[in-house]
Design a protein around this motif. Structure first.
Motif, PDB file in Angstrom:
ATOM      1  N   SER A  64     -77.772   6.165 -44.170  1.00 57.44           N
ATOM      2  CA  SER A  64     -78.922   4.721 -43.832  1.00 57.44           C
ATOM      3  C   SER A  64     -78.071   3.563 -43.038  1.00 57.44           C
ATOM      4  O   SER A  64     -78.775   3.042 -42.475  1.00 57.44           O
ATOM      5  CB  SER A  64     -79.323   4.365 -45.159  1.00 57.44           C
ATOM      6  N   SER A  65     -76.972   3.460 -43.093  1.00 54.56           N
ATOM      7  CA  SER A  65     -76.098   2.399 -42.486  1.00 54.56           C
ATOM      8  C   SER A  65     -76.077   3.010 -41.041  1.00 54.56           C
ATOM      9  O   SER A  65     -76.348   1.814 -39.925  1.00 54.56           O
ATOM     10  CB  SER A  65     -74.843   2.065 -42.818  1.00 54.56           C
ATOM     11  N   ARG A  66     -75.997   3.912 -40.664  1.00 53.61           N
ATOM     12  CA  ARG A  66     -76.015   4.500 -39.286  1.00 53.61           C
ATOM     13  C   ARG A  66     -77.276   4.395 -38.912  1.00 53.61           C
ATOM     14  O   ARG A  66     -77.365   4.312 -37.669  1.00 53.61           O
ATOM     15  CB  ARG A  66     -75.472   5.932 -39.290  1.00 53.61           C
ATOM     16  N   ALA A 105     -78.598   2.133 -35.585  1.00 55.01           N
ATOM     17  CA  ALA A 105     -79.293   2.827 -34.507  1.00 55.01           C
ATOM     18  C   ALA A 105     -80.453   2.117 -34.318  1.00 55.01           C
ATOM     19  O   ALA A 105     -80.593   1.665 -32.723  1.00 55.01           O
ATOM     20  CB  ALA A 105     -79.277   4.409 -34.452  1.00 55.01           C
ATOM     21  N   ARG A 106     -81.316   1.642 -35.175  1.00 60.47           N
ATOM     22  CA  ARG A 106     -82.492   0.749 -34.922  1.00 60.47           C
ATOM     23  C   ARG A 106     -82.207  -0.583 -34.592  1.00 60.47           C
ATOM     24  O   ARG A 106     -82.769  -1.022 -33.620  1.00 60.47           O
ATOM     25  CB  ARG A 106     -83.279   0.758 -36.350  1.00 60.47           C
ATOM     26  N   ARG A 162     -70.716  -6.310 -33.558  1.00 62.78           N
ATOM     27  CA  ARG A 162     -71.474  -5.427 -34.570  1.00 62.78           C
ATOM     28  C   ARG A 162     -70.631  -4.390 -35.033  1.00 62.78           C
ATOM     29  O   ARG A 162     -70.412  -4.229 -36.147  1.00 62.78           O
ATOM     30  CB  ARG A 162     -72.760  -4.766 -33.878  1.00 62.78           C
ATOM     31  N   GLU A 163     -69.718  -3.808 -33.979  1.00 64.20           N
ATOM     32  CA  GLU A 163     -68.966  -2.568 -34.540  1.00 64.20           C
ATOM     33  C   GLU A 163     -67.795  -3.322 -35.228  1.00 64.20           C
ATOM     34  O   GLU A 163     -67.099  -2.629 -36.047  1.00 64.20           O
ATOM     35  CB  GLU A 163     -68.504  -2.284 -33.420  1.00 64.20           C
ATOM     36  N   GLU A 167     -72.871  -5.508 -24.508  1.00 59.31           N
ATOM     37  CA  GLU A 167     -71.758  -4.990 -24.792  1.00 59.31           C
ATOM     38  C   GLU A 167     -70.950  -6.012 -25.813  1.00 59.31           C
ATOM     39  O   GLU A 167     -70.176  -5.555 -26.722  1.00 59.31           O
ATOM     40  CB  GLU A 167     -70.843  -4.818 -23.429  1.00 59.31           C
ATOM     41  N   ARG A 168     -71.177  -7.336 -25.534  1.00 55.72           N
ATOM     42  CA  ARG A 168     -70.653  -8.224 -26.295  1.00 55.72           C
ATOM     43  C   ARG A 168     -71.218  -8.091 -27.950  1.00 55.72           C
ATOM     44  O   ARG A 168     -70.482  -8.204 -29.090  1.00 55.72           O
ATOM     45  CB  ARG A 168     -70.875  -9.633 -26.015  1.00 55.72           C
TER      46      ARG A 168
END
Length: 184
Positions: A147-149, A153-154, A137-138, A131-132
């Motif tokens: 491509s960013s999404r 996800a990767r 990251r967010e 979560e941290r």
């Protein structure tokens, strides 16, 4: 003041039997129904008047629910089963000590949750770290293009895999006869 409870084999047998009944209910129920039942109990029990030890353990139910429902975290099956079993026990108002009995009605729930939380300590730490990481990251994420999404996800999958790789499947939250267990 610190109070220590020593659970002997007879005490643990009672918890094992109650947990076995909860496991039977959990096996026949939809996980969403178990979560909804635990959420309902959490929202409707008089937790505010419970002793601090009980209140602090009961409030962890929300964290367990959040962990189960987190689609990016995808809690591994053995951990899901252990948590669902504990939530089924927690949601049952007529467990070892009926929940409506003032002051002590939630004590058995708190003890069982304490035992489970100790067993899931590594999972909880890994989830907190996840979560941290996700929050950091967010904060700087750019989700404007596909491509960013995909890259995000990767990265999320790799972080989850790295954190969960350190985990060992949980044992039974209530020790077998002849072993010592304590709840503080």
């Amino acid at each position: 003041m610190r109070v220590t409870l020593h659970l002997d084999d007879d005490d643990l047998l009672r918890f094992r039997e109650a947990l076995a009944r909860a496991e039977e209910r959990a096996a026949c129920a939809d996980p969403g129904d178990i979560i909804d039942g635990a959420r309902y109990a959490l929202d409707h029990l008089d937790i505010a008047s419970a002793p601090g030890y009980v209140r602090s353990r009961i409030l962890e139910v929300g964290r367990l629910i959040r962990m189960l429902e987190d689609e990016e975290w995808r809690m591994p099956d053995p951990f899901q089963r252990a948590v669902l079993r504990a939530l089924a026990y927690f949601a049952d108002p007529d467990d070892l000590v009926p929940d409506e009995i003032g002051v002590i009605g939630l004590l058995d729930d708190a003890i069982l949750l304490d035992i489970l939380l100790r067993e899931l300590r590594a999972m909880l730490r890994a989830f907190d770290e996840f979560e941290r990481w996700r929050g950091a990251r967010e904060t700087g994420a750019d989700n404007t293009d596909a491509s960013s999404r995909i890259e995000q996800a990767r990265e999320t999958a790799n972080q989850r895999k790295r954190l969960q790789a350190r985990l060992r499947p949980p044992k039974s939250p209530v020790a077998a006869p002849g072993t010592k267990s304590s709840a503080r």
